[in-house]
Scaffold this active site. Structure first.
Site, PDB file in Angstrom:
ATOM      1  N   GLN A   7       1.797 -32.896 -13.875  1.00  0.00           N
ATOM      2  CA  GLN A   7       1.239 -33.924 -14.765  1.00  0.00           C
ATOM      3  C   GLN A   7       2.258 -34.318 -15.829  1.00  0.00           C
ATOM      4  OE1 GLN A   7      -2.739 -32.991 -16.260  1.00  0.00           O
ATOM      5  NE2 GLN A   7      -3.109 -31.787 -14.413  1.00  0.00           N
TER       6      GLN A   7
HETATM    7  N1  LIG Z   1      -4.826 -36.105   3.123  1.00  0.00           N
HETATM    8  C1  LIG Z   1      -4.026 -35.250   2.498  1.00  0.00           C
HETATM    9  N2  LIG Z   1      -4.353 -34.794   1.279  1.00  0.00           N
HETATM   10  C2  LIG Z   1      -3.513 -33.916   0.704  1.00  0.00           C
HETATM   11  C3  LIG Z   1      -2.322 -33.478   1.312  1.00  0.00           C
HETATM   12  N3  LIG Z   1      -1.704 -32.620   0.478  1.00  0.00           N
HETATM   13  C4  LIG Z   1      -2.480 -32.527  -0.615  1.00  0.00           C
HETATM   14  N4  LIG Z   1      -3.573 -33.300  -0.481  1.00  0.00           N
HETATM   15  C5  LIG Z   1      -4.625 -33.492  -1.493  1.00  0.00           C
HETATM   16  O1  LIG Z   1      -4.030 -34.018  -2.655  1.00  0.00           O
HETATM   17  C6  LIG Z   1      -4.642 -33.502  -3.832  1.00  0.00           C
HETATM   18  C7  LIG Z   1      -3.605 -32.897  -4.736  1.00  0.00           C
HETATM   19  O2  LIG Z   1      -3.040 -31.752  -4.130  1.00  0.00           O
HETATM   20  P1  LIG Z   1      -2.342 -30.585  -4.990  1.00  0.00           P
HETATM   21  O3  LIG Z   1      -1.817 -29.627  -4.008  1.00  0.00           O
HETATM   22  O4  LIG Z   1      -3.263 -30.090  -6.042  1.00  0.00           O
HETATM   23  O5  LIG Z   1      -1.177 -31.410  -5.686  1.00  0.00           O
HETATM   24  P2  LIG Z   1      -0.064 -30.834  -6.692  1.00  0.00           P
HETATM   25  O6  LIG Z   1       1.200 -31.519  -6.351  1.00  0.00           O
HETATM   26  O7  LIG Z   1      -0.063 -29.353  -6.659  1.00  0.00           O
HETATM   27  O8  LIG Z   1      -0.585 -31.391  -8.097  1.00  0.00           O
HETATM   28  P3  LIG Z   1      -0.324 -30.777  -9.570  1.00  0.00           P
HETATM   29  O9  LIG Z   1      -0.670 -29.328  -9.512  1.00  0.00           O
HETATM   30  O10 LIG Z   1      -1.230 -31.560 -10.486  1.00  0.00           O
HETATM   31  O11 LIG Z   1       1.116 -31.013  -9.893  1.00  0.00           O
HETATM   32  C8  LIG Z   1      -5.699 -32.506  -3.353  1.00  0.00           C
HETATM   33  O12 LIG Z   1      -6.945 -33.163  -3.353  1.00  0.00           O
HETATM   34  C9  LIG Z   1      -5.269 -32.173  -1.918  1.00  0.00           C
HETATM   35  O13 LIG Z   1      -6.358 -31.866  -1.088  1.00  0.00           O
HETATM   36  C10 LIG Z   1      -2.000 -33.999   2.613  1.00  0.00           C
HETATM   37  O14 LIG Z   1      -0.961 -33.700   3.239  1.00  0.00           O
HETATM   38  N5  LIG Z   1      -2.895 -34.877   3.142  1.00  0.00           N
END
Ligand SMILES: Nc1nc2c(ncn2[C@@H]2O[C@H](COP(=O)(O)OP(=O)(O)OP(=O)(O)O)[C@@H](O)[C@H]2O)c(=O)[nH]1
Ligand SMILES: [Mg+2]
Length: 200
Positions: free
Chosen positions: A70
């Site tokens: 974020q």
């Molecule tokens: N369809 C789809 N959704 C995904 C994929 N990877 C992650 N998501 C979705 O994207 C959203 C964010 O995923 P996170 O893994 O929390 O993202 P992050 O990069 O760790 O985010 P921060 O912790 O805020 O930095 C979640 O709702 C996941 O289910 C993917 O390959 N395909």
């Protein structure tokens, strides 16, 4: 402690790699790591601090740092740079609106002294979502071809289907091993300036 014990301990230590997962919030960093670890990927919340996961990959132990993306948390990224062997930059391929932001954040990281020499893998994540940008489009949008300071590679992937997640880790481990342990693991590109491989 005998000499052999010391040597063995050093060898063990040498086989550790420190990998930093960064990218904008919602890119899918935590989901990728949970999928790789065989954990449930439903109901993942935004990362407000960081998570550390340890993977054994071939003969290497990977200490992977997953830091929240974020905007308010990005100034803290610098606290995690020290001794990073590889940076994995995760991109939400469906998030066209923030590609410029994504490009600027990536390129500013590449100017960091403490990340100099780190291998760079760009995961073009969420390829399972229809209408996502392709690898080639992301390569252009992020101006990857201008990167001369780091070995880099872009791979399309999906944390949901698992597509290319292991292949990405393989490349990272191979590239770091080639650089640090002098070709001990694979026959991947060894050009000291850049190694560019695009898979679309
Ligand atoms: N369809 C789809 N959704 C995904 C994929 N990877 C992650 N998501 C979705 O994207 C959203 C964010 O995923 P996170 O893994 O929390 O993202 P992050 O990069 O760790 O985010 P921060 O912790 O805020 O930095 C979640 O709702 C996941 O289910 C993917 O390959 N395909
Ligand atoms: Mg997260």
């Amino acid at each position: 402690m005998g000499l052999l014990t010391i040597i063995r301990k050093n060898r063990l230590k040498e086989k550790e790699m420190r990998i930093l997962f960064l990218g904008l919030d919602n890119a899918g960093k935590t989901t990728i790591l949970k999928k790789l670890n065989g954990e449930d990927i439903s109901g993942i919340s935004p990362t407000l601090g960081f998570n550390i996961k340890t993977f054994v990959h071939g003969k290497y132990t990977l200490n992977v740092w997953d830091v929240g993306g974020q905007r308010t948390l990005r100034p803290y990224w610098r606290n995690y740079f020290e001794q990073t062997d590889a940076l994995v930059w995760v991109v939400d391929s469906g998030d066209r609106m923030r590609m410029q932001d994504c490009k600027e954040e990536l390129h500013s990281l590449l100017l960091e002294d403490r990340l100099a020499g780190a291998s760079l893998l760009i995961f073009a994540n969420k390829q399972d979502i229809q209408g996502s940008m392709t690898c080639a489009e992301i390569r252009d949008a992020l101006d990857l071809s201008s990167i001369k300071s780091h070995h880099w590679k872009i791979l399309p992937c999906s944390a949901v289907t698992g597509e290319n997640l292991i292949a990405g880790l393989d490349w990272v481990v191979g590239d770091v091993a080639d650089r640090i342990y002098y070709g001990s693991s694979s026959a991947l590109p060894t050009n000291p300036q850049t190694a560019e491989v695009v898979v679309s």
